[in-house]
Design a protein around this motif. Structure first.
Motif, mmCIF file in Angstrom:
data_model
loop_
_atom_site.group_PDB
_atom_site.id
_atom_site.type_symbol
_atom_site.label_atom_id
_atom_site.label_comp_id
_atom_site.label_asym_id
_atom_site.label_seq_id
_atom_site.Cartn_x
_atom_site.Cartn_y
_atom_site.Cartn_z
ATOM 1 N N GLY A 112 0.814 -1.203 0.000
ATOM 2 C CA GLY A 112 0.000 0.000 0.000
ATOM 3 C C GLY A 112 0.850 1.257 0.000
ATOM 4 O O GLY A 112 0.347 2.349 0.046
ATOM 5 N N ALA A 113 2.129 1.137 -0.089
ATOM 6 C CA ALA A 113 3.117 2.243 -0.179
ATOM 7 C C ALA A 113 4.209 1.993 0.829
ATOM 8 O O ALA A 113 4.788 0.935 0.851
ATOM 9 N N GLY A 114 4.476 2.965 1.703
ATOM 10 C CA GLY A 114 5.486 2.766 2.730
ATOM 11 C C GLY A 114 6.883 2.979 2.216
ATOM 12 O O GLY A 114 7.188 4.024 1.675
ATOM 13 N N ALA A 115 7.710 1.967 2.351
ATOM 14 C CA ALA A 115 9.136 2.120 2.139
ATOM 15 C C ALA A 115 9.578 1.983 0.695
ATOM 16 O O ALA A 115 10.752 2.093 0.423
ATOM 17 N N LEU A 116 8.676 1.735 -0.235
ATOM 18 C CA LEU A 116 9.099 1.532 -1.611
ATOM 19 C C LEU A 116 9.616 2.823 -2.224
ATOM 20 O O LEU A 116 8.944 3.849 -2.214
ATOM 21 N N ASN A 117 10.821 2.760 -2.753
ATOM 22 C CA ASN A 117 11.386 3.867 -3.520
ATOM 23 C C ASN A 117 11.262 3.476 -4.977
ATOM 24 O O ASN A 117 12.034 2.660 -5.477
ATOM 25 N N SER A 118 10.286 4.045 -5.683
ATOM 26 C CA SER A 118 10.013 3.606 -7.047
ATOM 27 C C SER A 118 11.175 3.895 -7.998
ATOM 28 O O SER A 118 11.301 3.240 -9.022
#
Length: 147
Positions: A14-20
């Protein structure tokens, strides 16, 4: 490598720590968080975050903090590989020849083949020992026409 990835990490969390910017999307290698999550590992991550450590994507260049484990795994749960993504789908091509039981000792650049002229970063051949399970066969120079 980014073009090779299909990271579904944001959809999973749902998002959080992801660095796209540290991941690719739409490529043949599926990158997912380990599933099912190990309860002990998940408790470790939650405890680290509760203690004030940031939740991070360890592929973004800053590994300080906590992170869930990322894997290259297909939807069936089977571990993925570059062979699954690139080699096996191309095995039927007439211009692909796969040699097994070989040991490559050198990539020969185009500039070496032409005595210093041409595009130096292009691989023109490989130097290899072929024919034995440990690469103990005959030394051969195998030329490539295109990359």
């Amino acid at each position: 490598f980014l073009r090779s990835e299909d990271a579904t990490l944001a959809r999973e969390t749902g998002a959080g720590a992801l660095n796209s910017s540290a991941h690719g999307f739409g490529g043949p290698l599926p990158v997912r968080y380990k599933s099912p999550a190990n309860p002990l590992a998940e408790a470790f991550v939650q405890s680290a975050v509760a203690a004030g450590h940031p939740l991070r994507d360890y592929n973004d260049g800053d590994a300080s903090g906590a992170s869930r484990f990322q894997q290259t795994v297909f939807g069936s749960g089977r571990r993925g590989s570059t062979a699954d993504a690139f080699l096996y789908p191309a095995m039927g091509r007439a211009n692909l020849h796969v040699l097994t039981h070989g040991l490559v000792s050198k990539l020969v650049l185009a500039s070496e083949e032409t005595g210093g002229e041409g595009r130096g970063a292009r691989v023109a051949a490989v130097q290899a020992r072929v024919g034995g399970p440990q690469g103990e066969g005959e030394e051969a120079r195998i030329r490539v026409r295109r990359e």
